[in-house]
Motif scaffolding. Structure first.
Motif, mmCIF file in Angstrom:
data_model
loop_
_atom_site.group_PDB
_atom_site.id
_atom_site.type_symbol
_atom_site.label_atom_id
_atom_site.label_comp_id
_atom_site.label_asym_id
_atom_site.label_seq_id
_atom_site.Cartn_x
_atom_site.Cartn_y
_atom_site.Cartn_z
ATOM 1 N N ILE A 155 14.242 4.234 -6.727
ATOM 2 C CA ILE A 155 13.201 3.995 -7.730
ATOM 3 C C ILE A 155 12.537 2.691 -7.319
ATOM 4 C CG2 ILE A 155 12.723 3.648 -10.182
ATOM 5 C CD1 ILE A 155 15.545 5.003 -10.619
ATOM 6 N N GLU A 156 11.370 2.783 -6.706
ATOM 7 C CA GLU A 156 10.778 1.638 -6.026
ATOM 8 C C GLU A 156 9.470 1.243 -6.719
ATOM 9 O OE1 GLU A 156 10.791 2.798 -1.892
ATOM 10 O OE2 GLU A 156 12.749 3.739 -2.179
ATOM 11 N N ASP A 157 9.602 0.396 -7.745
ATOM 12 C CA ASP A 157 8.436 -0.101 -8.463
ATOM 13 C C ASP A 157 7.708 -1.089 -7.574
ATOM 14 O OD1 ASP A 157 8.918 1.382 -10.795
ATOM 15 O OD2 ASP A 157 10.323 -0.128 -11.538
ATOM 16 N N ALA A 158 6.365 -0.915 -7.447
ATOM 17 C CA ALA A 158 5.681 -1.629 -6.376
ATOM 18 C C ALA A 158 4.226 -1.935 -6.678
ATOM 19 C CB ALA A 158 5.752 -0.799 -5.090
ATOM 20 N N ARG A 159 3.718 -2.895 -5.920
ATOM 21 C CA ARG A 159 2.290 -3.051 -5.687
ATOM 22 C C ARG A 159 2.155 -2.895 -4.183
ATOM 23 N NH1 ARG A 159 -2.254 -7.091 -8.017
ATOM 24 N NH2 ARG A 159 -1.097 -6.697 -9.927
ATOM 25 N N ALA A 160 1.964 -1.651 -3.751
ATOM 26 C CA ALA A 160 2.020 -1.348 -2.324
ATOM 27 C C ALA A 160 1.491 0.049 -2.056
ATOM 28 C CB ALA A 160 3.461 -1.434 -1.812
ATOM 29 N N SER A 161 1.067 0.244 -0.821
ATOM 30 C CA SER A 161 0.819 1.579 -0.289
ATOM 31 C C SER A 161 2.073 2.001 0.460
ATOM 32 C CB SER A 161 -0.367 1.568 0.675
ATOM 33 O OG SER A 161 -0.311 2.658 1.574
ATOM 34 N N PRO A 162 2.460 3.287 0.401
ATOM 35 C CA PRO A 162 3.649 3.712 1.139
ATOM 36 C C PRO A 162 3.475 3.679 2.650
ATOM 37 C CG PRO A 162 2.544 5.606 0.159
ATOM 38 C CD PRO A 162 1.870 4.384 -0.393
ATOM 39 N N LEU A 163 2.250 3.460 3.131
ATOM 40 C CA LEU A 163 1.985 3.517 4.569
ATOM 41 C C LEU A 163 2.140 2.180 5.269
ATOM 42 C CD1 LEU A 163 -1.044 5.988 4.661
ATOM 43 C CD2 LEU A 163 1.413 6.468 4.775
ATOM 44 N N GLY A 164 2.612 1.158 4.565
ATOM 45 C CA GLY A 164 2.919 -0.091 5.240
ATOM 46 C C GLY A 164 2.042 -1.261 4.836
ATOM 47 N N HIS A 165 2.334 -2.417 5.455
ATOM 48 C CA HIS A 165 1.702 -3.677 5.083
ATOM 49 C C HIS A 165 0.195 -3.650 5.333
ATOM 50 C CE1 HIS A 165 2.039 -8.377 5.335
ATOM 51 N NE2 HIS A 165 1.312 -7.976 4.323
ATOM 52 N N ALA A 166 -0.231 -3.246 6.529
ATOM 53 C CA ALA A 166 -1.659 -3.266 6.851
ATOM 54 C C ALA A 166 -2.445 -2.351 5.925
ATOM 55 C CB ALA A 166 -1.870 -2.874 8.314
ATOM 56 N N ASP A 167 -1.922 -1.159 5.673
ATOM 57 C CA ASP A 167 -2.627 -0.228 4.794
ATOM 58 C C ASP A 167 -2.698 -0.775 3.375
ATOM 59 O OD1 ASP A 167 -3.807 2.587 4.740
ATOM 60 O OD2 ASP A 167 -2.420 2.675 3.037
ATOM 61 N N SER A 168 -1.639 -1.465 2.932
ATOM 62 C CA SER A 168 -1.627 -2.038 1.586
ATOM 63 C C SER A 168 -2.690 -3.118 1.414
ATOM 64 C CB SER A 168 -0.250 -2.643 1.274
ATOM 65 O OG SER A 168 0.743 -1.651 1.219
ATOM 66 N N CYS A 169 -3.002 -3.832 2.502
ATOM 67 C CA CYS A 169 -3.927 -4.966 2.415
ATOM 68 C C CYS A 169 -5.386 -4.557 2.599
ATOM 69 C CB CYS A 169 -3.566 -6.023 3.453
ATOM 70 S SG CYS A 169 -1.952 -6.784 3.149
ATOM 71 N N GLY A 170 -5.637 -3.311 2.941
ATOM 72 C CA GLY A 170 -7.007 -2.843 3.116
ATOM 73 C C GLY A 170 -7.365 -1.799 2.086
#
Length: 384
Positions: free
Chosen positions: A299-314
């Motif tokens: 159960i991974e509560d997040a502010r993130a994209s599952p595709l990784g750091h670079a994808d999350s920042c764009g």
């Protein structure tokens, strides 16, 4: 390996400071001792074998840990899920005040130049672990997630705070049949959590676990939201967003059948707007998984994209619909993320859990039979 024990009735917790994972969590409910979190079977196996390059977070996979960033680390040179899940945390201080015990740790390494701290708080008589992570300073942006893992001997029911829907990424976790198997459709999405598309046709009910046998799957739930044009202030950060959660408390409850208990995970939905579900049910054939990592739900509560750091920042599929997937770091900025994990025994007479809310310093669980149960809870922790 350094283990720190943190105890205040009814909670007993052990932190593996070599990687920042909760190695063990026990919560007393009356005469019962509940063990809500999972620990991988190879962690305590001296004969366990690992392929070259296996990250420390896999070798010591336990309980809950902070991912910073979540998943693929393709901006900064670090293992998957970041140094926060793979390197040493130093004990900073232990504070005892009235009915509260707080133990603070600091990550030895910096993340994108930021200092990362962990504060675990227990409150006497509360069946919860109150956990805070903070990022001070740094530059650029970071995604983040809590990586809670629950084991179910014979499955269970899942209940969530209101969600807009669920979606799988473009590719399954296991694409090579010789290495493993996934059963959900990729990519796919549904606004009905009881009918999520399967790869071979038909539907899976995401409110029941597991949805199949021998599979490894991953999907993301997005908090239900309403359109807002105003600026919304999260804890420690301010964003301009087109959408904001319609509820102030985000939650996931796992009602475990064999264990006869409820595992409760609470979050701030405005800070962590997605909940990613990792279904690890014997679907990986290679070491160290070897088909023996089964009945586990992340159960991974997040502010993130599952595709990784670079994808999350764009720009990504989430940000295009107004859902933020990273925090902006800065020399004058402190980002604060809070989360709560707890558990209580289940009554067979209570029925199916349908709702969780906070009221007058209590967490209220409501069931389809009309019954309720109240738990001691520090409501100001997530709202303050």
């Amino acid at each position: 390996m350094t283990i720190y024990s943190i105890d205040l009735d009814p909670v007993s917790l052990k932190l593996d400071a070599s990687v920042g994972h909760i190695a063990d969590l026990t919560i007393r409910d009356g005469e019962r001792l509940l063990s809500p979190l999972h620990r991988a079977p190879w962690v305590d196996d001296p004969a366990a074998e690992f392929p070259a390059g296996t990250a420390p977070n896999v070798k010591r996979l336990s309980g809950d840990f902070l991912c910073a960033p979540f998943g693929r680390n393709d901006i900064e040179n670090a293992p998957s899920h970041g140094w926060s899940a793979n390197s040493v945390w130093d004990h900073v201080e232990t504070l005892r005040q009235d009915d509260r015990l707080t133990v603070a740790f600091r990550l030895q390494r910096r993340v994108m130049g930021a200092t990362v701290e962990k504060r675990i708080m227990l409150v006497a008589g509360h069946p919860f672990v109150y956990q805070q992570h903070s990022f001070t300073g740094g530059a650029g942006a970071i995604s983040a997630a809590h990586h809670v893992m629950v084991h179910m001997e014979n499955g269970g029911d899942l209940t969530f705070s209101p969600k807009h829907g669920a979606r799988t990424p473009s590719e399954a976790l296991e694409m090579d049949p010789s290495r493993g198997r996934s059963i959900l459709a990729y990519p796919a999405q549904s606004t009905d959590l009881t009918e999520f598309p399967l790869a071979n046709g038909g539907f899976a009910d995401l409110t029941r676990y597991p949805p199949g046998q021998n599979h490894e799957d991953f999907l993301t739930l997005v908090e239900a939201a309403e359109v807002k044009d105003a600026r919304v202030k999260d804890v420690g950060v301010e964003d301009t967003r087109s959408e904001a959660p319609v509820h102030s408390l985000g939650w996931t409850v796992v009602s475990r059948k064999a264990e006869q208990d409820h595992v409760i995970v609470l979050k701030q939905p405005g800070v962590l707007p997605v909940t990613m579900l990792w279904m690890s049910n014997g679907g990986r054939n290679y070491a160290p998984w070897s088909g023996r990592h089964a009945g586990v739900l992340g159960i991974e509560d997040a502010r993130a994209s599952p595709l990784g750091h670079a994808d999350s920042c764009g720009e990504n599929e989430f940000t295009r619909s107004g859902v933020p997937t990273c925090f902006d770091l800065g020399s004058e900025r402190k980002i604060i993320i809070r989360q709560v994990i707890g558990a209580c025994a289940a009554s067979p007479r209570a029925g199916k859990l349908i709702d969780v809310s906070e009221q007058d310093g209590m967490l209220i669980k409501r069931f389809d039979t009309g019954e309720t149960r109240s738990l001691n809870y520090a409501a100001d922790y997530l709202t303050g």
